[in-house]
Design a protein around this motif. Structure first.
Motif, PDB file in Angstrom:
ATOM      1  N   LEU A 144       0.823  -1.205   0.000  1.00 35.81           N
ATOM      2  CA  LEU A 144       0.000   0.000   0.000  1.00 35.81           C
ATOM      3  C   LEU A 144       0.858   1.256   0.000  1.00 35.81           C
ATOM      4  CD1 LEU A 144      -2.744  -1.161   2.511  1.00 35.81           C
ATOM      5  CD2 LEU A 144      -3.132  -0.554   0.116  1.00 35.81           C
ATOM      6  N   LEU A 145       1.943   1.270   0.767  1.00 30.63           N
ATOM      7  CA  LEU A 145       2.848   2.425   0.784  1.00 30.63           C
ATOM      8  C   LEU A 145       3.470   2.647  -0.595  1.00 30.63           C
ATOM      9  CD1 LEU A 145       4.609   1.981   4.236  1.00 30.63           C
ATOM     10  CD2 LEU A 145       3.285   3.978   3.510  1.00 30.63           C
ATOM     11  N   LEU A 146       3.854   1.565  -1.262  1.00 31.15           N
ATOM     12  CA  LEU A 146       4.412   1.693  -2.608  1.00 31.15           C
ATOM     13  C   LEU A 146       3.372   2.224  -3.594  1.00 31.15           C
ATOM     14  CD1 LEU A 146       6.505  -1.604  -2.815  1.00 31.15           C
ATOM     15  CD2 LEU A 146       7.365   0.731  -2.581  1.00 31.15           C
ATOM     16  N   LEU A 147       2.119   1.780  -3.431  1.00 28.33           N
ATOM     17  CA  LEU A 147       1.053   2.267  -4.295  1.00 28.33           C
ATOM     18  C   LEU A 147       0.812   3.754  -4.080  1.00 28.33           C
ATOM     19  CD1 LEU A 147      -1.078   1.463  -6.394  1.00 28.33           C
ATOM     20  CD2 LEU A 147      -2.631   0.918  -4.508  1.00 28.33           C
ATOM     21  N   MET A 148       0.842   4.190  -2.813  1.00 28.45           N
ATOM     22  CA  MET A 148       0.689   5.618  -2.525  1.00 28.45           C
ATOM     23  C   MET A 148       1.831   6.419  -3.142  1.00 28.45           C
ATOM     24  SD  MET A 148      -0.264   5.414   1.528  1.00 28.45           S
ATOM     25  CE  MET A 148      -1.216   3.999   2.115  1.00 28.45           C
ATOM     26  N   GLY A 149       3.038   5.882  -3.030  1.00 31.98           N
ATOM     27  CA  GLY A 149       4.191   6.592  -3.556  1.00 31.98           C
ATOM     28  C   GLY A 149       4.189   6.700  -5.067  1.00 31.98           C
ATOM     29  N   LEU A 150       3.551   5.753  -5.736  1.00 34.13           N
ATOM     30  CA  LEU A 150       3.508   5.788  -7.198  1.00 34.13           C
ATOM     31  C   LEU A 150       2.849   7.065  -7.702  1.00 34.13           C
ATOM     32  CD1 LEU A 150       3.991   4.349  -9.884  1.00 34.13           C
ATOM     33  CD2 LEU A 150       1.768   3.229  -9.610  1.00 34.13           C
ATOM     34  N   GLY A 151       1.755   7.461  -7.049  1.00 34.27           N
ATOM     35  CA  GLY A 151       1.067   8.679  -7.472  1.00 34.27           C
ATOM     36  C   GLY A 151       1.861   9.936  -7.223  1.00 34.27           C
ATOM     37  N   LEU A 152       2.838   9.866  -6.325  1.00 30.40           N
ATOM     38  CA  LEU A 152       3.654  11.035  -5.999  1.00 30.40           C
ATOM     39  C   LEU A 152       4.922  11.111  -6.833  1.00 30.40           C
ATOM     40  CD1 LEU A 152       3.358  10.778  -2.116  1.00 30.40           C
ATOM     41  CD2 LEU A 152       2.183  12.415  -3.598  1.00 30.40           C
ATOM     42  N   HIS A 153       5.211  10.055  -7.602  1.00 30.64           N
ATOM     43  CA  HIS A 153       6.468  10.011  -8.342  1.00 30.64           C
ATOM     44  C   HIS A 153       6.263   9.674  -9.813  1.00 30.64           C
ATOM     45  CE1 HIS A 153       7.732   9.420  -4.115  1.00 30.64           C
ATOM     46  NE2 HIS A 153       8.782  10.111  -4.489  1.00 30.64           N
ATOM     47  N   LEU A 154       5.107   9.981 -10.348  1.00 28.98           N
ATOM     48  CA  LEU A 154       4.885   9.747 -11.769  1.00 28.98           C
ATOM     49  C   LEU A 154       5.790  10.654 -12.609  1.00 28.98           C
ATOM     50  CD1 LEU A 154       1.057   9.373 -12.511  1.00 28.98           C
ATOM     51  CD2 LEU A 154       2.840   7.650 -12.774  1.00 28.98           C
ATOM     52  N   PRO A 155       6.480  10.125 -13.589  1.00 31.35           N
ATOM     53  CA  PRO A 155       7.238  10.987 -14.495  1.00 31.35           C
ATOM     54  C   PRO A 155       6.298  11.961 -15.206  1.00 31.35           C
ATOM     55  CG  PRO A 155       7.842   8.675 -14.775  1.00 31.35           C
ATOM     56  CD  PRO A 155       6.632   8.695 -13.898  1.00 31.35           C
ATOM     57  N   PRO A 156       6.764  13.166 -15.507  1.00 32.71           N
ATOM     58  CA  PRO A 156       5.891  14.172 -16.144  1.00 32.71           C
ATOM     59  C   PRO A 156       5.192  13.656 -17.402  1.00 32.71           C
ATOM     60  CG  PRO A 156       7.963  15.166 -15.470  1.00 32.71           C
ATOM     61  CD  PRO A 156       8.108  13.694 -15.243  1.00 32.71           C
ATOM     62  N   ARG A 157       5.875  12.839 -18.175  1.00 33.75           N
ATOM     63  CA  ARG A 157       5.271  12.317 -19.403  1.00 33.75           C
ATOM     64  C   ARG A 157       4.086  11.425 -19.087  1.00 33.75           C
ATOM     65  NH1 ARG A 157       8.576   8.921 -24.086  1.00 33.75           N
ATOM     66  NH2 ARG A 157       6.798   8.588 -25.495  1.00 33.75           N
ATOM     67  N   TRP A 158       4.190  10.610 -18.047  1.00 35.00           N
ATOM     68  CA  TRP A 158       3.076   9.749 -17.652  1.00 35.00           C
ATOM     69  C   TRP A 158       1.970  10.557 -16.992  1.00 35.00           C
ATOM     70  CZ3 TRP A 158       5.360   4.636 -15.225  1.00 35.00           C
ATOM     71  CH2 TRP A 158       6.179   4.025 -16.185  1.00 35.00           C
ATOM     72  N   ALA A 159       2.367  11.527 -16.171  1.00 30.70           N
ATOM     73  CA  ALA A 159       1.378  12.339 -15.464  1.00 30.70           C
ATOM     74  C   ALA A 159       0.533  13.165 -16.423  1.00 30.70           C
ATOM     75  CB  ALA A 159       2.071  13.259 -14.467  1.00 30.70           C
ATOM     76  N   ALA A 160       1.016  13.378 -17.637  1.00 33.15           N
ATOM     77  CA  ALA A 160       0.254  14.143 -18.621  1.00 33.15           C
ATOM     78  C   ALA A 160      -0.901  13.344 -19.207  1.00 33.15           C
ATOM     79  CB  ALA A 160       1.184  14.605 -19.746  1.00 33.15           C
ATOM     80  N   ARG A 161      -0.956  12.052 -18.934  1.00 32.30           N
ATOM     81  CA  ARG A 161      -2.047  11.211 -19.428  1.00 32.30           C
ATOM     82  C   ARG A 161      -3.166  11.171 -18.374  1.00 32.30           C
ATOM     83  NH1 ARG A 161       1.586   6.095 -21.663  1.00 32.30           N
ATOM     84  NH2 ARG A 161       2.862   7.333 -23.125  1.00 32.30           N
TER      85      ARG A 161
END
Length: 249
Positions: free
Chosen positions: A204-221
């Motif tokens: 769960l901690l890793l899943l939470m961290g994923l949303g905080l560390h998305l690369p800008p290219r991925w976050a643009a989707r």
């Protein structure tokens, strides 16, 4: 307090919380601010009543078992939704109320009332652990509401609020794990050992961290940003509620 009175008040609190949040979510989505505010207030009153009845009848704060846990999480979500409504973010408020109502539906399968609990040495750390976990559940669901409201864009600042809620939820969850380790040390004389529970917490901690560390290219989707922003709240609540449903029977 007589058991019959406690049961009746718990049922009334549940009905007010569920009905109020359902109506508030609908009204918020339709832009009926006054109706949403009134219904949201009813839902909040239901959660407050539920928490108050548990505290009054048990002599402790509400933090354990499905009924009181959901009332506390609903209280958090209801307060955040009301704040968003009056700040002009009705879409976020509507999603918060909707997610709160979806949580309340679990209580159709659980006892409406406090769960039995034996107080243990180091008790002060036990409720703090559970209260931090409940705060994390609410904050991560609020992050999901923000991402759901803003996934197509057009709502200023909501994406940033969703990220802040994710970070806050991660902080509350991590603080709860540290408090829980100290509780275990004071109770059993040793810190928690690695087990299936810790494996799920780490995931769960890793899943939470994923949303905080998305690369800008991925976050643009938008669809990907929505998934990683909403997944932690949904996953944490499902895991916790699945575990707690056995406590309420």
């Amino acid at each position: 307090m007589a058991a019959e009175v406690v049961g009746m008040l718990c049922a009334v609190a549940f009905a007010c919380a569920l009905g109020g949040f359902c109506l508030a979510a609908l009204a918020g989505a339709r832009g009926w601010q006054r109706v949403a505010a009134g219904a949201g207030g009813l839902g909040l009153a239901g959660c407050l009543l539920g928490v108050g009845v548990v505290s009054w009848s048990t002599g402790r704060i509400a933090f354990y078992g499905p009924y009181e846990s959901l009332m506390v999480v609903g209280l958090w979500l209801g307060l955040l939704a009301m704040w968003d409504l009056f700040q002009g973010r009705a879409a976020v408020a509507a999603w918060s109320w909707g997610l709160g109502a979806a949580l309340m539906l679990w209580l159709f399968f659980a006892k409406l009332g406090a769960a039995p609990i034996n107080l243990i040495p180091g008790y002060v750390w036990m409720p703090i652990f559970f209260e931090l976990r409940l705060a994390a559940q609410a904050l991560l669901l609020y992050a999901a509401a923000c991402h759901l409201a803003a996934w197509r864009g057009g709502i200023n600042g909501v994406a940033a609020r969703g990220r802040l809620a994710l970070l806050s939820g991660w902080g509350a969850f991590m603080a709860g794990e540290l408090v829980g380790a100290w509780w275990s040390y004071g109770w059993l004389g040793d810190f928690w050992q690695w087990n299936a529970g810790f494996l799920s917490s780490t995931a769960l901690l890793l899943l939470m961290g994923l949303g905080l560390h998305l690369p800008p290219r991925w976050a643009a989707r938008p669809w990907l940003r929505l998934m990683v922003g909403a997944a932690p709240g949904v996953a944490l609540n499902l895991v916790v509620l699945n575990h707690q449903m056995g406590m309420g029977r």
